[in-house]
Design a protein around this motif. Structure first.
Motif, PDB file in Angstrom:
ATOM      1  N   SER C 105       0.826  -1.212   0.000  1.00  0.00           N
ATOM      2  CA  SER C 105       0.000   0.000   0.000  1.00  0.00           C
ATOM      3  C   SER C 105       0.853   1.252   0.000  1.00  0.00           C
ATOM      4  O   SER C 105       0.451   2.292  -0.524  1.00  0.00           O
ATOM      5  CB  SER C 105      -0.910   0.009   1.227  1.00  0.00           C
ATOM      6  N   PHE C 118      -5.528   5.887   5.896  1.00  0.00           N
ATOM      7  CA  PHE C 118      -5.691   4.557   5.300  1.00  0.00           C
ATOM      8  C   PHE C 118      -4.937   3.525   6.126  1.00  0.00           C
ATOM      9  O   PHE C 118      -5.460   2.476   6.501  1.00  0.00           O
ATOM     10  CB  PHE C 118      -5.172   4.585   3.856  1.00  0.00           C
ATOM     11  N   TYR C 121      -6.639   2.778   9.354  1.00  0.00           N
ATOM     12  CA  TYR C 121      -7.740   1.816   9.218  1.00  0.00           C
ATOM     13  C   TYR C 121      -7.191   0.408   9.071  1.00  0.00           C
ATOM     14  O   TYR C 121      -7.680  -0.550   9.668  1.00  0.00           O
ATOM     15  CB  TYR C 121      -8.606   2.184   8.007  1.00  0.00           C
ATOM     16  N   LEU C 122      -6.124   0.269   8.243  1.00  0.00           N
ATOM     17  CA  LEU C 122      -5.558  -1.076   8.042  1.00  0.00           C
ATOM     18  C   LEU C 122      -5.132  -1.665   9.388  1.00  0.00           C
ATOM     19  O   LEU C 122      -5.454  -2.801   9.724  1.00  0.00           O
ATOM     20  CB  LEU C 122      -4.361  -1.001   7.098  1.00  0.00           C
ATOM     21  N   PHE C 125      -7.964  -2.740  11.340  1.00  0.00           N
ATOM     22  CA  PHE C 125      -8.471  -4.025  10.853  1.00  0.00           C
ATOM     23  C   PHE C 125      -7.641  -5.173  11.415  1.00  0.00           C
ATOM     24  O   PHE C 125      -8.184  -6.148  11.943  1.00  0.00           O
ATOM     25  CB  PHE C 125      -8.438  -4.070   9.327  1.00  0.00           C
ATOM     26  N   SER C 152     -13.755  -2.838   7.602  1.00  0.00           N
ATOM     27  CA  SER C 152     -14.068  -3.023   6.187  1.00  0.00           C
ATOM     28  C   SER C 152     -14.991  -1.901   5.717  1.00  0.00           C
ATOM     29  O   SER C 152     -14.837  -1.371   4.622  1.00  0.00           O
ATOM     30  CB  SER C 152     -14.692  -4.394   5.997  1.00  0.00           C
ATOM     31  N   LEU C 155     -12.882   1.085   5.109  1.00  0.00           N
ATOM     32  CA  LEU C 155     -11.941   0.962   3.992  1.00  0.00           C
ATOM     33  C   LEU C 155     -12.665   0.880   2.654  1.00  0.00           C
ATOM     34  O   LEU C 155     -12.225   1.457   1.666  1.00  0.00           O
ATOM     35  CB  LEU C 155     -11.055  -0.258   4.206  1.00  0.00           C
ATOM     36  N   GLY C 244     -13.556  -0.371  -2.767  1.00  0.00           N
ATOM     37  CA  GLY C 244     -12.433   0.030  -1.923  1.00  0.00           C
ATOM     38  C   GLY C 244     -11.128  -0.066  -2.684  1.00  0.00           C
ATOM     39  O   GLY C 244     -11.047  -0.691  -3.734  1.00  0.00           O
ATOM     40  N   VAL C 248      -7.083  -3.225  -0.036  1.00  0.00           N
ATOM     41  CA  VAL C 248      -8.154  -3.621   0.876  1.00  0.00           C
ATOM     42  C   VAL C 248      -8.822  -4.880   0.360  1.00  0.00           C
ATOM     43  O   VAL C 248      -8.995  -5.871   1.070  1.00  0.00           O
ATOM     44  CB  VAL C 248      -9.181  -2.477   1.001  1.00  0.00           C
ATOM     45  N   SER C 249      -9.128  -4.857  -0.951  1.00  0.00           N
ATOM     46  CA  SER C 249      -9.772  -6.049  -1.517  1.00  0.00           C
ATOM     47  C   SER C 249      -8.876  -7.255  -1.307  1.00  0.00           C
ATOM     48  O   SER C 249      -9.349  -8.349  -0.990  1.00  0.00           O
ATOM     49  CB  SER C 249     -10.000  -5.816  -3.012  1.00  0.00           C
ATOM     50  N   ILE C 252      -8.660  -7.765   2.971  1.00  0.00           N
ATOM     51  CA  ILE C 252      -9.887  -8.007   3.729  1.00  0.00           C
ATOM     52  C   ILE C 252     -10.830  -8.887   2.941  1.00  0.00           C
ATOM     53  O   ILE C 252     -11.353  -9.874   3.441  1.00  0.00           O
ATOM     54  CB  ILE C 252     -10.553  -6.664   4.077  1.00  0.00           C
ATOM     55  N   HIS C 253     -11.024  -8.564   1.672  1.00  0.00           N
ATOM     56  CA  HIS C 253     -12.079  -9.223   0.913  1.00  0.00           C
ATOM     57  C   HIS C 253     -11.551 -10.377   0.088  1.00  0.00           C
ATOM     58  O   HIS C 253     -12.186 -10.815  -0.850  1.00  0.00           O
ATOM     59  CB  HIS C 253     -12.801  -8.187   0.062  1.00  0.00           C
TER      60      HIS C 253
END
Lengths: 99, 523, 631, 549
Positions: C105, C118, C121-122, C125, C152, C155, C244, C248-249, C252-253
């Motif tokens: 990132s 950012f 937030y990471l 998380f 999430s 983000l 996002g 992030v994807s 997290i995702h």
């Protein structure tokens, strides 16, 4: 004669007076009807006094007359002043305040 | 005869109110500072009460008792249990923030006569409310409680009707009419409730012969005071009605959105975070203690009403176009949770409800006050008038988000603890109701996030483009609340420790035991 | 040692606090601080791991009681941690992949003025996710559970100025909330059933509880898992979540959060073992989702959405495995880990591509990129081979085991589930090949955008490529490392238990057929996208294609039923509140006023009518008095 | 002490006697009344002999001194135990000197004193031709708007007769609740009514409606007293005596019929019931209970505001006192006959007053209707038929009278070109123009509404409590409801004063002389003291709760 009849008469007079108060417009007449009612009371008093054989009723009758006289004084004073202000002695005309 | 601490806690703000009101018109700022200092002094006293209170000790502590109106069997009796202490602390904590947040809300626009002193009045009234609320938390005499339960309506009434938002979207004239409508609605609702309670209070006297909560509860407990079932129920209903109006419980709630919508944000906080708590508090203290049987008798109906409040309030919050009304309906939903917890008749439910009162106070204060700051910047309460604020005022947006997350009771923030306790407490006795109530947490997320999205995110609206971020005064108001939210979310033990013994008492008053877990029951 | 667990969680949390409260003065160094804290927790994780390896398999679990959280009578919630092999696996995955993505990132978010936030937030998380996996009771897990949801949310909606992003974030949170409802109900059920919700007591005493209760708990947990892991029917949010930033994807995702559902099910294994119906439900959800996701993945032209569909489908595999009980748990987790590597790698690759293509996501506007970004091409390619289960790469080992286990469930169920899994494998091969071809092969298809500036594809900076390389390595070798000699199974067995499944056909047959269908899938894809040029504008496509493009109409369903319906409901309720509830009160007031107005008329100002009322009153009075005596 | 009544004296007079035995009069115990009436007569003489310019001062002086002295006498008697242990019948059975009598006389005297203050106020009206004027006509006899009136105004005449009239009225009111036989009752009724009729007629501004008020009040009042008198006659016929004690005995049946000749009347319940009803009706007229209330709004609105204030307070006190004595001393034996009826009256009075008040637009009429509603609340205490009931009523009356006088005194302050600005619309935004006055008025309104911490609440609570204890729960509930309705219009006024924008052509608030200030100040003080610490007065009323027979 049955003294009770006097009572009936008194009641009759009283009712007549009351009715007069309810139906007559002229303040003076209304007032006279009230006086009539008072006198009906007097009749009743006297009749009862006679029946009970004591003088209370008769004395009260005198008091009543005095009171009536006093009422006349006050009442006429008020009625006359209203009459002079409005040139009418009708009770119904005196209806500025309502609701 | 020790120092009458409880009396002092209530009297100090009262005197402060008088003093503030007496400040001459020109010395506006002095009045503000005076009020602030007095409220801080009260906070100090409240903290002392907290310190002196021993959770393991007698049920009512720091008691005071003096004859007052023997003719009516009324005594000046004060005493606090854990629940009262917690709520007194809440009140004393919130008032300084409310005063600070409302610092400029009552600066006169037009100069009326020289004797017209709105600012002084505003802060004096706030202090008066504080005094009355505190004493009604302390009163252990039904009559004494009733007096202040009723009397506090008057200052609230003037606060709602007399002071509104600056620049109102419909102009000052309509604002005034809406305000007075809201104020009258508030007063009439609560007055009717109070008067019906008055009938019940008199009835209680006729039955019990005195007003002392402790004595009557005692007599009820050991059976020396017998009440016919019907009598008890009628009296209970009389009391409960007043509290349900104050709380407010569906369908007696409609005064709250008007009041909170029209009043300035600090006053709205005062209403929902402080004054309304008296209602729920009184349910715990008076309804359950004085009329245990009737309370149990009414429980199903009340739970259903509470459930309706939860869902209904949340759904209406989703449908609102006005920020403050949205918060108001959210509060209705939350009060539903509180009442549900009280009448679930489990220790989780009741501890949760008490905790909920505290947490809801703080979270609503955080959300509403920030909303107030936002509104004061743009001069409109309509959600549609905002957008992209997050870009220009990140701190404001951030605190607003935290307040919102607290409102949707995000784990890690204080309200989650209480809400979950209430749900568990209810679920363990009434599973279906518990499950339906859980829907509330989804709806809460919906209205909060929609509000945040519409106001804070998206392209920046022209009107908000130059919106200043939170000022120092405003930060001083919000930051501590946020800290409190996080702290009580991570470590609520201090509060629960104070509350639990009192709740245990109440549970024994209503002769209820927590349902046993299936596994133990099987063994 | 125990205390390190707390530190593990605390480190990134502290990082988040510093970064979010630090203010602008930290903008310059924020990303380094964030990465440092992430790395720190990774190091801690490694230390704990080493310590754990030092112990015998049965005594590897670390418990730590921190403090009593919510003590109320029977309800005792504690803040305490439990670190066993299962948690450990996740800790390493989370902190490892997490740290890599932090590094990535740094490059990816270079030009974003809110980069500090950012990273905050990471870190938030990471903290939440770690809390989720090391918690020793369900309520604390719930905290982490919603914590990752919050992260999430923040983000996905990181680029808030885009309404689409804000909406996607809100949607993700709401759908997750529905799942969370399930989790909280499950916890309540546990409380009423067992009187506690700590892992140990609950899972040990499942024997004493009625199966009905356990099934209920299981289903509620499944609901929660569906929300978090984007399983049908709560999958709708994952596609939009791609709004996002790509890291992030990836994190997290793809790699971590969305796998939390699998963790929950495996963690609650004992409950499911005792509730076959719940297990069946789990497998069904898994099977349905793996096909659903795969089909959606085939139709998307947005590279990230295609990958999202694939994620959905792969998690479907894991859930399916988790639903199979002891024969599947280990493989579920194993696939989870390998998937963490290659899917994260793929996403980072996609991110790198977008980075080079002015954030263009439409694959139809790519083509022939292998020449321009070789490293990305290679790493992405390895990830591709891994996910389609190319023999020898990690996906092959993990997925093959799951398919095997599915068949091993036995009976019709076994065949159906196994078949679904096989079909899924084929489709996976198809859509991934499609992605591969459309992106890196064929002719360049990009044109200048409306501003007229043509993208100049270029390789990404080292700070981005290195994490990709590392992940690529992982996706190549992890499978073999885990799979050969059942290393991974042995590692997890003390926690999840393990039984050897016995598929109706020999394992070899299963493996061969897996490879076969894979080849078929690739072949189809090549026939369609490799041999002939890819149209820049998507052809109308078949009914299924169009449906798949719209997430198989699931969103439309939600929109019509939930959104519209909800709007109508609220609107009508607002009306009701105003007219009915309020109306009753205002009505009484109005009637009072009317009554008053009418009674007022009696006061007509005429003395004689007053006299009448008096006379009447007297009459009534007398009559009443006489009447009283009479009765 | 049963009455060796005057009347027996008269009956003895029928047969020959040696010497007339003089009637025995306890001057000490009658001193309050005697002082006031004496002062009234003195006032008349002052009118006759003191030069016009100094009359006002002399009259005010005499009135205040007389009332103060009389009040002192009442306190003295009460302190002397005449209210409790030494309570007894005085003036040969004509007048009772007991707790309720003294308590009510004290209240009436204080009300009268405040009344005198408001009567004597001369700062409010703009000075006419450089002379300070009060709110009474320059020359009541002169036609409104006529030259003679203008001349009178120019000459600076003022109707100083109001003071003796006031004193006569007070004198009558002092006797009224103490009257121990029906004749005295009737005489007292007339003695305080006739001056009030006159006082209503002598407003300086708005003379037409003032006179109209007088006419209505007079005619209806006379009508009502005729009923009373007939009722008295019937009771006399029933019992053969007008003395309360005797009638009570006959009702209880302790006195047996003397001779069969009297069977027709003596102990004929029809006479008793009808007579009692008619007498009660006369009293209900005075307290303004529905349906005998209709004179109230008009008279309250038309009469000069100071008179209204005094009348609203004192008349209610006196009349309720008399009503209590009648019901508790004469007709307790008939409780089961009159209680239900009074229930009904109380209910319709409470509800009627409250409901009609909602839509009033004139502040004085509003207060009139509120006074009707309050009459209903007090009746709720009356029907409790218990010592608690009596004392609660006494307390309520005391609390109420001060609030009322204070409220009407405030009304006199708000003025515009046409005199007092009584239309509600003119009160808009008063709170902004003069917060203090508005706040004071708000206090009075809240007391009327019975908000806690005001005397109104204490009174209401006492009354309802007594009613509830006597088993009249329904009355309490209805009372509660109607006070909720009533709250609505009190609040309306507060909203108007504080939350509405002031009108540009709005009224001004005159700065009164210390007289009115005292009246208002005392009103506020009593309202708050009785609200916060009512115990002392409750005790007072409690001790005064027993009637002598």
């Amino acid at each position: 004669m049955n003294p009770v009849n006097y009572l009936y008469l008194a009641a009759l007079l009283f009712t007549i007076g009351a009715t007069g108060v309810l139906i007559r417009r002229n303040a003076i007449v209304v007032f006279m009807c009230v006086e009539l009612m008072l006198n009906a009371c007097n009749l009743a008093f006297v009749a009862f006094a006679r029946m009970h054989g004591n003088l209370d009723g008769q004395i009260i009758a005198f008091f009543t007359m005095v009171v009536a006289a006093a009422e006349v004084v006050v009442g006429l004073a008020i009625i006359v002043s209203v009459f002079r202000a409005r040139h009418s002695a009708s009770v119904d005309d005196a209806s500025l305040m309502k609701l | 005869m020790s120092f009458p601490l409880l009396t002092a806690t209530a009297v100090l703000p009262a005197l402060g109110a008088i003093a503030t009101a007496a400040v001459p018109a020109a010395k506006r700022t002095a009045a503000k500072w005076l009020a602030l200092i007095v409220s801080l002094g009260t906070l100090a006293l409240a903290v002392t009460v907290l310190m002196r209170f021993d959770p393991g000790g007698a049920r009512y502590q720091l008691t005071e008792s003096h004859a007052w109106i023997p003719e009516f069997g009324v005594r000046y009796e004060l005493g606090v249990d854990g629940i009262a202490v917690a709520l007194i602390a809440l009140t004393a904590v919130l008032i300084p923030f409310i005063i600070l947040a409302g610092w400029h809300d009552a600066d006169p626009l037009e100069t009326g006569s020289k004797r017209w002193r709105p600012t002084q009045g505003f802060f004096a009234l706030i202090l008066a409310v504080e005094a009355m609320v505190i004493i009604s938390f302390e009163a252990t005499d039904v009559f004494l409680f009733y007096i202040f339960f009723e009397a506090m309506l008057i200052p609230m009434y003037f606060l709602i009707g007399g002071f509104g938002d600056r620049a109102h979207e419909h102009g000052e004239e309509t604002a005034a009419t809406q305000r007075s409508y809201a104020a009258v609605k508030f007063l009439l609702y609560n007055l009717v409730g109070g008067l019906i309670m008055l009938a019940a209070v008199i009835g209680l006297y006729v039955v019990a012969g005195n007003f002392s909560l402790t004595e009557i509860a005692e007599a009820r407990a050991n059976g020396s005071l017998h009440m016919a079932t019907s009598t008890e129920r009628w009296l209970f209903l009389g009391f409960f009605f007043a509290f349900a109006v104050k709380a407010p419980l569906w369908p007696l709630h409609t005064w709250l959105p008007n009041a909170m919508g029209e009043a300035t944000a600090p006053v709205a906080v005062l209403i929902t975070a402080v004054v309304d708590k008296v209602g729920t508090f009184a349910m715990l203290r008076f309804c359950l203690q004085l009329f245990p049987e009737a309370s149990k008798w009414a429980t199903p109906a009340i739970l259903v009403l509470a459930l309706i409040s939860i869902i209904y309030g949340a759904l209406l919050a989703v449908g609102q176009r006005d920020i403050k009304r949205l918060v108001a309906y959210a509060s209705i939903s939350h009060f539903g949770f509180i009442i549900m917890g009280i009448f679930a008749m489990t220790s989780q439910g009741q501890s949760g409800a008490t905790l909920y009162m505290v947490n809801h106070g703080i979270s609503t204060a955080a959300l509403m006050l920030v909303a107030g700051f936002l509104i004061s910047r743009r001069g409109s309460r309509l959600i549609a008038d905002y957008g992209g604020v997050q870009k220009v005022a990140p701190v404001l947006a951030g605190t607003f988000l935290i307040g919102g997350l607290a409102t949707l009771s995000l784990p890690g923030l204080a309200p989650f603890v209480s809400e979950f306790l209430v749900l568990v407490g209810t679920f363990s006795r009434y599973p279906v109701i518990g499950i339906i109530a859980t829907l509330g947490i989804v709806l809460a997320a919906l209205y909060t996030l929609v509000l945040y999205q519409r106001t804070m995110t998206g392209p920046v609206k022209a009107e908000v483009a130059h919106m200043p971020d939170l000022r120092v005064r405003e930060l001083v108001v919000v930051a501590p609340l946020v800290v409190l939210l996080i702290f009580l979310g991570v470590y609520p033990k201090p509060v629960t420790d104070i509350v639990n013994p009192a709740v245990k008492q109440t549970m024994s008053d209503v002769h209820k035991k927590d349902p046993q877990p299936e596994v133990e029951a099987a063994k | 040692m125990e205390n390190l667990i707390a530190l593990l969680v605390a480190a990134p949390l502290l990082g988040a606090a510093v970064l979010l409260c630090g203010g602008r003065r930290l903008d310059a160094v924020g990303h380094w601080i964030g990465t440092a804290f992430a790395a720190a927790s990774f190091v801690l994780g490694v230390v704990l791991f080493a310590d754990m390896l030092g112990k015998s398999p049965e005594h590897r679990t670390l418990m730590q009681h921190l403090f009593s959280w919510i003590p109320v009578e029977g309800f005792q919630a504690n803040v305490g941690f439990q670190l066993d092999q299962l948690s450990m696996t996740f800790v390493l995955l989370i902190t490892g992949v997490g740290s890599l993505i932090h590094v990535y990132s740094i490059g990816y978010m270079e030009h974003d003025e809110r980069r500090r936030r950012f990273f905050g937030y990471l870190n938030l998380f990471l903290a939440a996710m770690l809390l989720l996996v090391v918690a020793d009771n369900y309520l604390l897990l719930y905290v982490g559970w919603e914590g990752v949801g919050l992260a999430s949310y923040l983000l996905i909606g990181f680029w808030q100025h885009k309404p689409s992003a804000a909406t996607a974030a809100k949607k993700a949170f709401l759908v997750n909330r529905v799942g969370d409802m399930g989790l909280s109900i499950a916890i309540m059920l546990m409380f009423t059933t067992f009187g506690t919700f700590a892992f140990g007591p609950v899972l040990q005493s499942t024997g004493d509880a009625g199966e009905g209760k356990l099934t209920a708990i299981g289903l509620m947990l499944l609901l929660a898992a569906c929300g978090k892991s984007a399983q049908v029917p709560l999958q709708s949010w994952l596609g939009d979540a791609m709004e996002g930033p790509t890291p992030v994807s990836a994190l997290i995702h793809a790699a971590t959060m969305v796998t939390a559902g699998v963790y929950l099910i495996v963690r609650s294994g004992d409950i499911f073992n005792a509730a076959p119906d719940a297990q069946l439900a789990v497998t069904v959800v898994g099977a349905v989702t793996l096909l659903f996701g795969a089909i959606v993945g085939c139709a998307k032209d947005d590279i990230k959405k295609a990958l999202a569909g694939s994620t959905m489908s792969q998690i479907g595999y894991m859930v399916l495995a988790a639903g199979l009980g002891p024969i599947g748990y280990a493989f579920a987790i194993m696939h989870l880990v390998t998937h963490g590597f290659f899917k994260a790698g793929l996403f980072l690759g996609a991110g790198s591509v977008m980075h080079g293509m002015n954030d263009e996501v439409d694959m139809r506007k790519y083509g022939g990129l292998r020449k321009y970004m070789p490293i990305t091409f290679v790493t992405f390619g390895l990830g591709y081979l891994a996910i389609i289960g190319f023999p020898g790469l990690s996906g092959f080992f993990s997925k093959d085991k799951i398919i095997e286990a599915a068949f091993a469930k036995g009976g019709a169920e076994g065949w159906i589930l196994g078949g679904a899994a096989l079909l899924g494998a084929a489709i996976t091969a198809f859509y991934m090949t499609r992605v591969m071809l459309m992106t890196f092969f064929g002719e360049k298809r990009w044109q200048p955008d409306e501003h007229g500036n043509e993208p100049h594809p270029h390789e990404s900076p080292k700070v981005m490529t290195i994490p990709m390389i590392v992940l690529a390595v992982g996706s190549v070798f992890a499978g073999a490392f885990f799979g050969i000699g059942e290393r991974f199974v042995k590692w997890l067995e003390p926690v999840t238990g393990f039984e050897h499944g016995h598929p109706p056909v020999s394992a070899l047959t299963v493996t061969l057929s897996t490879v076969a269908v894979m080849v078929v899938g690739v072949g189809f894809a090549y026939a369609q996208y490799g041999r002939r040029p890819v149209p820049v504008v998507a052809p109308r496509g078949s009914l299924l294609t169009r449906a798949a493009r719209r997430d198989l109409l699931q969103d439309d369903f939600n929109h019509v039923v939930l959104v519209r319906g909800g709007e109508h409901l609220t609107r009508s309720l607002v009306y009701v509140d105003h007219t009915l509830v309020d109306g009753v009160v205002n009505g009484t007031a109005a009637t009072m006023g009317g009554l008053s107005g009418r009674l007022r008329k009696l006061q007509n100002g005429f003395a004689r009518s007053y006299a009448v009322s008096m006379f009447g009153g007297a009459a009534v009075l007398i009559a009443a008095t006489l009447l009283m005596r009479a009765v | 002490m049963s009455a060796p009544a005057v009347h027996s004296l008269w009956t003895m007079a029928a047969d020959p006697i040696e010497k007339i035995q003089a009637p025995k009069i306890e001057y000490g115990q009658l001193s309050p009344t005697l002082i006031v009436i004496g002062a009234a007569i003195l006032g008349v003489l002052i009118e006759a002999f003191v030069p016009r310019r100094s009359r006002y001062y002399v009259q005010v002086f005499v009135a205040i001194v007389a009332l103060a002295a009389s009040f002192a006498a009442v306190v003295g008697l009460a302190a002397g135990g005449y209210g409790t242990t030494k309570a007894g019948i005085a003036a040969m059975g004509a007048i009772a000197v007991d707790g309720p009598a003294l308590f009510l006389q004290g209240t009436i005297l204080l009300a009268g004193l405040l009344g005198v203050f408001t009567f004597a106020e001369r700062r409010l009206d703009p000075a006419a031709h450089g002379k300070r004027v009060d709110s009474f006509a320059a020359q009541a006899a002169s036609v409104p708007g006529s030259d003679s009136e203008k001349a009178a105004v120019k000459a600076g005449f003022t109707t100083t007769e109001v003071f003796p009239l006031l004193l006569f009225a007070i004198g009558g009111m002092l006797i009224f609740p103490a009257a121990n036989d029906l004749l005295t009752l009737f005489i007292a009724l007339e003695v305080f009514s006739l001056p009030l009729y006159l006082l209503c007629a002598v407003a300086r501004r708005k003379r037409l409606i003032s006179q109209e008020a007088a006419v209505k009040y007079f005619l209806l009042g006379a009508f009502a007293s005729a009923f009373t008198l007939f009722g008295i006659a019937l009771l006399y016929g029933y019992a053969g005596s007008v003395s309360y004690a005797t009638i009570a005995q006959v009702v209880d049946g302790t006195v047996q019929n003397v001779s069969p000749a009297l069977a027709g009347t003596m102990g004929n319940d029809a006479l008793l019931l009808v007579g009692g009803a008619m007498v009660v009706m006369g009293l209900l007229f005075k307290v303004g209970a529905v349906p005998f209330h209709m004179w109230t709004p008009d008279v309250y609105q038309g009469a000069p505001t100071p008179v209204t204030g005094f009348m609203a307070a004192a008349t209610k006190v006196a009349a309720f006192g008399a009503l209590l004595r009648l019901l508790y001393v004469v007709l307790p034996g008939l409780r089961w006959d009159w209680r239900p009826v009074m229930w009904a009256v109380a209910i319709v009075t409470m509800l009627g007053g409250a409901i009609v008040a909602i839509t009033q637009t004139d502040i004085k009429r509003l207060l009139a209707y509120s006074s009707i509603a309050h009459a209903g609340f007090i009746l709720a205490g009356v029907i409790a038929t218990s010592p608690d009931g009596v004392s609660s009523v006494l307390f309520y009356l005391g609390a109420y009278s001060f609030v009322t006088i204070g409220a009407f005194a405030v009304v006199t302050l708000v003025r515009d070109a046409g005199g007092e600005a009584t239309h509600l619309s003119k009160w808009a935004g008063l709170g902004r123009r003069s917060p203090l006055v508005a706040a004071v008025f708000a206090v009075f309104l809240l007391a009327f509404a019975g908000i806690p911490l005001t005397s109104g609440f204490a009174g209401k609570f006492a009354v309802f409590k007594a009613a509830a204890e006597s088993g009249a729960g329904a009355i309490v509930v209805i009372g509660v409801i109607s006070s909720a309705i009533a709250a609505f219009f009190y609040i309306r006024v507060i909203v108007l004063m504080f939350f509405s924008q002031p009108r540009p052509e709005g009224p001004t608030v005159a700065v009164p002389s210390p007289l009115t200030m005292t009246a208002i100040g005392v009103g506020v003080a009593v309202t708050l003291v009785l609200g916060v610490a009512p115990q002392y007065f409750l005790d007072l009323a409690g001790q005064a709760g027993v009637f002598v027979r």
